[in-house]
Design a protein around this motif. Structure first.
Motif, PDB file in Angstrom:
ATOM      1  N   ASN A 209      28.881 -37.941  -3.568  1.00  0.00           N
ATOM      2  CA  ASN A 209      29.359 -36.638  -4.036  1.00  0.00           C
ATOM      3  C   ASN A 209      30.062 -35.853  -2.944  1.00  0.00           C
ATOM      4  N   ALA A 210      29.462 -35.808  -1.758  1.00  0.00           N
ATOM      5  CA  ALA A 210      30.078 -35.067  -0.656  1.00  0.00           C
ATOM      6  C   ALA A 210      31.418 -35.705  -0.289  1.00  0.00           C
TER       7      ALA A 210
ATOM      8  N   THR B 219      33.399 -37.356  -2.271  1.00  0.00           N
ATOM      9  CA  THR B 219      34.370 -37.059  -3.318  1.00  0.00           C
ATOM     10  C   THR B 219      34.920 -35.639  -3.171  1.00  0.00           C
ATOM     11  N   GLN B 220      34.046 -34.702  -2.789  1.00  0.00           N
ATOM     12  CA  GLN B 220      34.522 -33.328  -2.562  1.00  0.00           C
ATOM     13  C   GLN B 220      35.623 -33.318  -1.503  1.00  0.00           C
ATOM     14  N   THR B 221      35.300 -33.912  -0.349  1.00  0.00           N
ATOM     15  CA  THR B 221      36.275 -33.921   0.741  1.00  0.00           C
ATOM     16  C   THR B 221      37.554 -34.647   0.332  1.00  0.00           C
TER      17      THR B 221
ATOM     18  N   THR C  20      38.862 -35.184  -2.637  1.00  0.00           N
ATOM     19  CA  THR C  20      39.662 -34.469  -3.627  1.00  0.00           C
ATOM     20  C   THR C  20      40.520 -33.407  -2.954  1.00  0.00           C
ATOM     21  N   VAL C  21      39.895 -32.654  -2.060  1.00  0.00           N
ATOM     22  CA  VAL C  21      40.645 -31.634  -1.330  1.00  0.00           C
ATOM     23  C   VAL C  21      41.767 -32.289  -0.529  1.00  0.00           C
TER      24      VAL C  21
ATOM     25  N   GLU D 104      35.850 -31.133   8.265  1.00  0.00           N
ATOM     26  CA  GLU D 104      35.125 -31.879   7.248  1.00  0.00           C
ATOM     27  C   GLU D 104      33.881 -32.568   7.816  1.00  0.00           C
TER      28      GLU D 104
ATOM     29  N   VAL E 298      34.268 -28.874  -6.251  1.00  0.00           N
ATOM     30  CA  VAL E 298      34.829 -28.050  -5.187  1.00  0.00           C
ATOM     31  C   VAL E 298      35.281 -26.743  -5.821  1.00  0.00           C
TER      32      VAL E 298
ATOM     33  N   ARG F  23      30.457 -25.441  -0.937  1.00  0.00           N
ATOM     34  CA  ARG F  23      30.255 -26.756  -1.562  1.00  0.00           C
ATOM     35  C   ARG F  23      28.787 -27.090  -1.785  1.00  0.00           C
TER      36      ARG F  23
END
Lengths: 471, 471
Positions: free
Chosen positions: A349-350, A352-354, A356-357, A379, B288, B305
C-alpha cells in the motif's frame, strides 16, 4: 443542464417526453418513444423527437438503443441525421453502426462534417472499408481526408481540422471581416484568424475578440500576435494537450515540416485527449488496457485483462519461493504465517501511494531530474516515518495477540524496513522506467508490489529465523 | 513548443539564454541568469529576461527559484509582474509567496487580474489575510471579489469570470461591434456575447464567429442561439466540467437562482478541473490525498498518507485472523503458507482491475442503473473465465512444485472462487458506495482488497482443511 430559454421553443416541444431522467441518463420514456417511432417508421414523430437534440445527446440516445434500431434511426433520418453524433460513441458501437450502413450512406453523411470529425470516424475502420466510403466522396474531400489519415495515429495531423481562415498580412481588419461575411463554407466554429505569407507560411494569428475590438482600417499585421504556440502535424496528441493546458490555449495552428499552415487544433479535441490520457494512466496502473470499453464483450474483456494477471502470477511465485526458504521456521512458529501477509500488504500500500504520485508527476512533467533527488529522499523519509509510527501499533498488537514480546519486536523491525523499501522503490522504479523511455504507468505496479512482497516476507521471516534460531 | 515567428523579435532576444532545456524544464542557465539579476538588483536585465515570458513559463520559473528569490523577483518587477503567473503555481508555493509580500503589493498586483484568477489566488488564504489585501483594493472590485468568495468552494461561482459582454436584444450586430471597439476595460478574452433583458436575465448568446459572419444591420436577437447551456453559480465544478465536455463548450454563461447573468465560465478553468478530477480519482484509489503536492514537506506528506495506512492495517488484521483459524492445518502442511499469498494476490489484482473500470465509469456517468446489471454479470463472467484459465496454470505448477496433485486441485478451486468474488465485489462495492452518495474512488479499494484477501485465504485454507482433514 440544458435549458430551453426561448419560451416559444419550450412550448413547441411541450408534448414531447423529456430527454433525460433525474440521474441524467437518457429517459426510458424518451427511448421508448424513439424506438416505437423507428419501428412504426413514423418519420414525422422521429424528426420531432430528435430535431433539437445536441449531437452529444444523440450519441447517448444511439448507445441506449439496440443494434438494429441504431442503424434504422440513421437511415430513416437521412440527411437530418448529423454524423457528428458518431464521434460521441464508444469505438465498439461506432464501428458496429458503420458496418451496418452502406458505404454510400456513410459517405453522404460525412460530407457535412469537419475534417477532424471525419477522420475520427474513419480511423477505426479497415483500409477496405475506408476505401469503399471514400469512393463515394467528392475528390477534394477525399484527398484531404487521405492526407490527414497519412499522419501517424494519435498525432496532431489526425486530430486537426483542415478548414481554417487565413488572410495575407496586407489586408485590413475591415476587409477580413467582410471576407468572413461574404464567404460560404467557412469552418463551423473558429476562434482565430491566421495570417500567412504567399507560400502559406504562418506569420501570426489574431483572436476574434481582438478583431472585433479593432477599427476597420487597421492592418491585420498590426494586431496579429507574432508569438504563437505552433503545433507540428507529426506531434503526439499528448504533447499537444500539454501545450494547450500549459498555455491555456483554445486553438492553435498546425504546421507541416516546412512551417506551412495545414490545419488548426481546437480545445474540444484536446479536452478529450486530456481525459483519455489521465484515464490511460489510471487504467495502466490497475492493469487494464487503455482501449477497454464498457460495451466490450465478456470474451474480449477477459482476454485483454489476462496478460497482466499472468505477469502477476509470475511475481506471486517469486514471493512464494521466498516464503518457501523459511518453511522450517514457519513450521516451528505458525504465528509467522498468520502475520506475514500484514507486513507485505502494508508495504504494498505504501509503495502504491508513492508510485501513484510519481507516475502522475512524471506524466505532467512536474517530476524531472531537477527535483528527483529531493523527492526520492522525501519518499524514503516518509516511508521511515510512517513505518515507525505503524510499527509501534502493529508490534504492540502482535505481541499481545500471540503473548510474545519478541515477535512484536521482529514484526516492527520488518515493517520499518519494508516501508522504507516501499518509499524508495515506489519512486525509483517509475523514475527508472521513464529513464528507459517506457511508460511508467504500465509497468511500475508489477515491480513495486513484487519488491514490497519480497522485502516484506524476507525481512519478517529472515529476522524471525535469526532471532528465534534457525530450523 | 514555443516559436518566435517574428524574426525581429528573435534577434532582439538573441543574446538571452533559452528558457527551456531539452527535457522541457526551465533551463539551468536561464534560472541562474535570473537569480543573479535578482541578487545584483539588475532591473534592466531582469526585465529583458522575463519580458516575453508567458505566464505559465513565469510560473515554472518561480517554482525553480528559492523562496527568497521568488519574493524579490516579484517586488523588483513591480507592475511588470503579471500576477496571473501565481495561478500556475502549486498551492504551497503560492501561499508561501503571498505571505512574503505585503498586502499592498498583492492588492496592487491583483487589480489587473480577471476576477476568476483573483478569486483563485485569494481562496487559499486565511480570512484575515484576505481582508488585509482587500482593504487596499478599490471598493467595486472588493465587493465583486467578496461576492465570488461567498459561493461554496469548488462551485461555478468561484471559478467564473465576472467580466463579460451583455447587450440588449434590440441592438444590431453593427452596434454591438462598435460598442466593443469603443469600450475600455472589456474582459481580456471572450468567446461569446450574451443577450439579456432589462432585468439582466439571459435570453440568448451569440458566438464571435457568428457575429463576424453577420451583416451589420441584422438584429442581435435574430442571430442569437436560444438553446444555451447554462451553468448555475452554485453548481459544483465537476458537474460544470462534465457539461463542458459533453457539449464541447468553450464558454458558458453563469446565472444565479433568479436566472440573472452573473458571470461566464471558460474552457481554460474547466480543463484544469477535468485534469484535477481525473487525478483525484487516481490518487483516491491509491489512498493519496487530493491536495498532496510535490512541494509538500516530509512531515505533511507522511501525516496525510497515514490514515489510509492505518485503515489498511485494520483490514490486514481481519485477513490475518482468518488465517489464524487454520493454524492447525498450516502446521501440518506448511506448503499452504507458501501458496496462500498467491491466491489472495491474484484476487486482489483482478478485483482492482474491475474496480478501476467501475470507478471511472461511475465518474464519467457511463455506468448507471441503465446498464449496471449487464456490467455486473459481465465482470462475474470475466472473473470466472480468467479464474479458470489461471487455475489450470497455478494448479499445475503448485502440484509439480510440492509433488502433490491434491494440492493442485485445492488451489485451483480456491483461485476460481476468489476470482469470481473479485469480479463480483469489484463492481458491487463501488456501485454500493455511489448508491450511498459517497465517492466510490475513496473507499472502494479498502473493501475490495479486504474481500479478496479474506475470500482467498478462507477458500484456500478452508478447502485444504476439508480435503486433507482437519487439525
Amino acid at each position: 443542464m440544458r435549458e430551453d430559454i426561448d419560451p416559444a421553443d419550450a412550448e413547441r416541444v411541450d408534448h414531447l417526453p423529456s430527454v433525460r431522467d433525474e440521474a441524467d441518463n437518457i429517459a426510458e420514456a424518451f427511448r421508448l418513444s424513439v424506438a416505437s417511432a423507428i419501428n412504426e417508421r413514423d418519420l414525422d414523430r422521429l424528426r420531432a423527437l430528435t430535431r433539437s437534440l445536441h449531437e452529444a445527446d444523440m450519441g447517448d440516445l444511439l448507445e441506449s438503443l439496440d443494434g438494429d434500431e441504431r442503424r434504422r434511426l440513421i437511415e430513416l433520418l437521412g440527411d437530418d441525421f448529423d454524423f457528428t453524433a458518431l464521434t460521441e460513441l464508444d469505438e465498439t458501437v461506432r464501428v458496429q453502426i458503420l458496418h451496418g450502413l452502406s458505404p454510400r450512406t456513410v459517405a453522404r453523411g460525412m460530407r457535412g462534417l469537419d475534417s477532424d470529425d471525419a477522420v475520427y470516424i474513419l480511423e477505426d475502420l479497415s483500409e477496405e472499408d475506408v476505401a469503399a466510403i471514400l469512393e463515394h466522396m467528392p475528390a477534394p474531400e477525399r484527398v484531404a481526408l487521405l492526407r490527414s489519415l497519412d499522419y501517424p495515429e494519435e498525432s496532431a495531423g489526425r486530430r486537426m481540422q483542415t478548414e481554417f481562415i487565413a488572410v495575407p498580412p496586407f489586408w485590413t481588419v475591415g476587409r477580413t471581416i467582410d471576407y468572413m461575411r461574404e464567404t460560404e463554407g467557412l469552418p463551423e466554429t473558429f476562434y482565430e484568424v491566421f495570417v500567412v505569407d504567399p507560400a502559406y507560411r504562418l506569420v501570426g494569428a489574431v483572436s476574434l475578440d481582438r478583431l472585433l475590438r479593432t477599427k476597420r482600417q487597421v492592418l491585420i499585421t498590426q494586431v496579429k500576435t507574432a508569438h504563437v504556440q505552433v503545433v507540428n502535424a507529426a506531434e503526439d496528441q499528448e504533447e499537444v494537450a500539454r501545450t494547450f493546458e500549459h498555455y491555456n490555449l483554445v486553438s492553435a495552428p498546425v504546421v507541416d515540416d516546412a512551417n506551412r499552415l495545414v490545419g488548426v487544433m481546437t480545445i474540444d479535441d484536446v479536452v478529450d485527449v486530456i481525459q483519455e490520457e489521465a484515464d490511460e494512466d489510471l487504467r495502466a496502473l490497475a492493469g487494464v488496457g487503455s482501449d477497454e470499453e464498457l460495451s466490450d464483450t465478456v470474451a474480449y474483456t477477459a482476454r485483454s485483462r489476462l496478460p497482466w494477471l499472468v505477469v502477476n502470477l509470475g511475481t506471486a511465485f517469486v514471493s512464494a519461493s521466498i516464503i518457501s526458504l523459511f518453511e522450517g521456521t514457519i513450521e516451528k512458529m505458525v504465528a509467522l504465517a498468520v502475520l506475514m501477509p500484514i507486513v507485505a500488504s502494508m508495504g504494498g500500500n505504501a509503495g502504491t501511494q508513492t508510485m501513484t504520485v510519481a507516475v502522475r508527476a512524471l506524466a505532467t512533467k512536474d517530476l524531472s531530474t531537477h527535483n528527483a533527488r529531493r523527492i526520492v529522499s522525501r519518499e524514503l523519509l516518509v516511508g521511515l516515518f510512517n513505518g515507525t509510527a505503524l510499527a509501534c501499533l502493529l508490534g504492540g498488537i502482535a505481541a499481545l495477540w500471540f503473548a510474545n514480546l519478541h515477535l512484536g519486536f521482529v514484526i516492527s523491525a520488518a515493517l520499518v524496513l519494508n516501508m522504507a523499501a516501499a518509499g524508495l522503490f515506489g519512486i525509483l522504479i517509475p523514475l527508472g522506467i521513464s529513464r528507459l523511455r517506457l511508460d511508467p504507468a504500465v509497468a511500475s505496479g508489477v515491480f513495486v508490489t513484487m519488491v514490497t512482497d519480497c522485502v516484506g516476507f524476507m525481512a519478517f521471516l529472515g529476522l524471525a529465523t535469526w532471532w528465534f534460531g534457525g530450523p
